[in-house]
Motif scaffolding. Structure first.
Motif, PDB file in Angstrom:
ATOM      1  N   PRO A 175       0.814  -1.218   0.000  1.00 36.94           N
ATOM      2  CA  PRO A 175       0.000   0.000   0.000  1.00 36.94           C
ATOM      3  C   PRO A 175       0.852   1.274   0.000  1.00 36.94           C
ATOM      4  O   PRO A 175       0.503   2.254  -0.623  1.00 36.94           O
ATOM      5  N   LYS A 176       1.965   1.199   0.692  1.00 41.77           N
ATOM      6  CA  LYS A 176       2.863   2.348   0.748  1.00 41.77           C
ATOM      7  C   LYS A 176       3.340   2.753  -0.651  1.00 41.77           C
ATOM      8  O   LYS A 176       3.504   3.912  -0.966  1.00 41.77           O
ATOM      9  N   ASP A 177       3.548   1.743  -1.495  1.00 40.94           N
ATOM     10  CA  ASP A 177       4.030   1.995  -2.849  1.00 40.94           C
ATOM     11  C   ASP A 177       3.022   2.784  -3.676  1.00 40.94           C
ATOM     12  O   ASP A 177       3.387   3.619  -4.474  1.00 40.94           O
ATOM     13  N   TYR A 178       1.734   2.495  -3.475  1.00 41.25           N
ATOM     14  CA  TYR A 178       0.711   3.218  -4.229  1.00 41.25           C
ATOM     15  C   TYR A 178       0.757   4.695  -3.898  1.00 41.25           C
ATOM     16  O   TYR A 178       0.649   5.550  -4.754  1.00 41.25           O
TER      17      TYR A 178
ATOM     18  N   ILE B 112       1.484   7.871  -6.416  1.00 45.58           N
ATOM     19  CA  ILE B 112       0.644   9.068  -6.602  1.00 45.58           C
ATOM     20  C   ILE B 112       1.468  10.332  -6.361  1.00 45.58           C
ATOM     21  O   ILE B 112       1.390  11.292  -7.124  1.00 45.58           O
ATOM     22  N   THR B 113       2.272  10.329  -5.309  1.00 39.57           N
ATOM     23  CA  THR B 113       3.094  11.502  -5.017  1.00 39.57           C
ATOM     24  C   THR B 113       4.048  11.790  -6.159  1.00 39.57           C
ATOM     25  O   THR B 113       4.221  12.930  -6.582  1.00 39.57           O
TER      26      THR B 113
ATOM     27  N   ALA C 178      -8.101   4.050  -9.568  1.00 41.74           N
ATOM     28  CA  ALA C 178      -7.953   2.792  -8.837  1.00 41.74           C
ATOM     29  C   ALA C 178      -6.916   2.926  -7.725  1.00 41.74           C
ATOM     30  O   ALA C 178      -7.123   2.461  -6.596  1.00 41.74           O
ATOM     31  N   LEU C 179      -5.805   3.591  -8.034  1.00 39.04           N
ATOM     32  CA  LEU C 179      -4.758   3.783  -7.018  1.00 39.04           C
ATOM     33  C   LEU C 179      -5.301   4.585  -5.839  1.00 39.04           C
ATOM     34  O   LEU C 179      -5.084   4.242  -4.685  1.00 39.04           O
ATOM     35  N   GLU C 180      -6.039   5.649  -6.165  1.00 36.82           N
ATOM     36  CA  GLU C 180      -6.570   6.497  -5.101  1.00 36.82           C
ATOM     37  C   GLU C 180      -7.570   5.746  -4.233  1.00 36.82           C
ATOM     38  O   GLU C 180      -7.572   5.897  -3.020  1.00 36.82           O
TER      39      GLU C 180
END
Lengths: 203, 97
Positions: free
Chosen positions: A3-6, A10-11, B89-91
């Protein structure tokens, strides 16, 4: 993927989008200095007009020429300061000063500004100089709004403020001088300080 | 249905995400601009660009500027839609955690 990777994805996406499309090294301090130049320049113009031609400004007069020179000096000093401080900041951030993002910023800023400048010169030559302060504020505001897509610091809002001040100025031409000082002087200082604290000090 | 289904395998790499991010906000970008922004090597960038091109998410335009070959990339309509779906999806994944 963790989850940290997602979140990291995004950042990173946001960073790349900003970096590739916006010029981020605009210096806030140059805004403050531009405001100070504007106030000094306005004081000089006030002194010229009140002291030498009894408060009236005639197009052919010597005072008129001096006021124009005064305005040109304010613009020139503001631009030089902005270029120097922005170059310094870009170097500090290891960014290029003259790349696609800054070129786009300058071009989009200049389109409304030059249009306005030429328009003002045309109406001045037709002896209609009552709305000059309003026109300067309006076109400068529109130039900022147009350029804001290519930079940071929400200069869009400064653009709105200048444009609205310009419209108010057109409604009350008698206060044109003071509204001009408020827009180009005071607003630049406030906005520049805010930008300086928010963006310059982090680096 | 799992929200994982909207995660696009084609974008499952840092460089590919990077290429798409840059092209989403720019009309186009050339090879060297991408290389600089992403800090990738020539071979690395070329192979990931190829993968995106194969999925028809980006279009490639080769031309000469003077004598130098210049490769320009741009997103396709399909690519933009796919990338938006991927980001959504990521969000969602982040928000449900």
């Amino acid at each position: 993927m963790e989850p940290k990777d997602y979140l990291k994805d995004i950042t990173e996406i946001k960073q790349l989008m900003n970096k590739s499309s916006r010029f981020i090294s605009l210096s806030g301090l140059s805004g403050v200095l531009a405001g100070i130049y504007a106030i000094i320049g306005a004081t000089v113009a006030y002194w010229l007009v009140e002291g030498y031609s009894d408060g009236t400004l005639i197009l052919e007069g010597k005072t008129y020429g001096l006021v124009l020179l005064d305005l040109a000096l304010i613009a020139f000093l503001s631009i030089v300061t902005a270029v120097v401080l922005t170059t310094k900041k870009a170097k500090k951030q290891d960014e290029k000063v003259w790349d696609n993002t800054s070129k786009r910023l300058v071009v989009n800023f200049l389109i409304p500004l030059l249009t306005g400048g030429i328009y003002i010169l045309i109406v001045l030559n037709q002896q209609k100089y009552g709305l000059t302060a309003a026109l300067m504020l309006i076109f400068y505001g529109l130039a900022l709004i147009n350029a804001s897509k290519y930079s940071i610091g929400n200069i869009r809002y400064l653009g709105f403020i200048q444009t609205i001040l310009g419209l108010i100025c057109a409604l009350f031409p008698d206060y044109g001088f003071w509204i001009w000082v408020l827009g180009f002087g005071v607003m630049h200082i406030i906005y520049g300080l805010w930008m300086h604290i928010k963006f310059d000090t982090n680096y | 249905m799992s929200i994982i289904t909207n995660i696009n395998k084609v974008f499952d790499h840092r460089i590919r995400l990077g290429i798409m991010s840059i092209l989403m906000v720019n009309e186009y970008a050339d090879f060297n601009t991408l290389k600089e922004l992403l800090g990738a090597t020539d071979g690395n960038l070329a192979s990931h660009a190829k993968a995106l091109e194969k999925a028809t998410y980006i279009s490639v335009e080769k031309q000469f500027i003077g004598r130098k070959p210049n490769t320009r990339y741009a997103t396709t309509k399909l690519g933009r839609a796919a990338f938006k779906k991927h980001i959504d999806a990521l969000e969602k994944l982040i928000n449900t955690q």
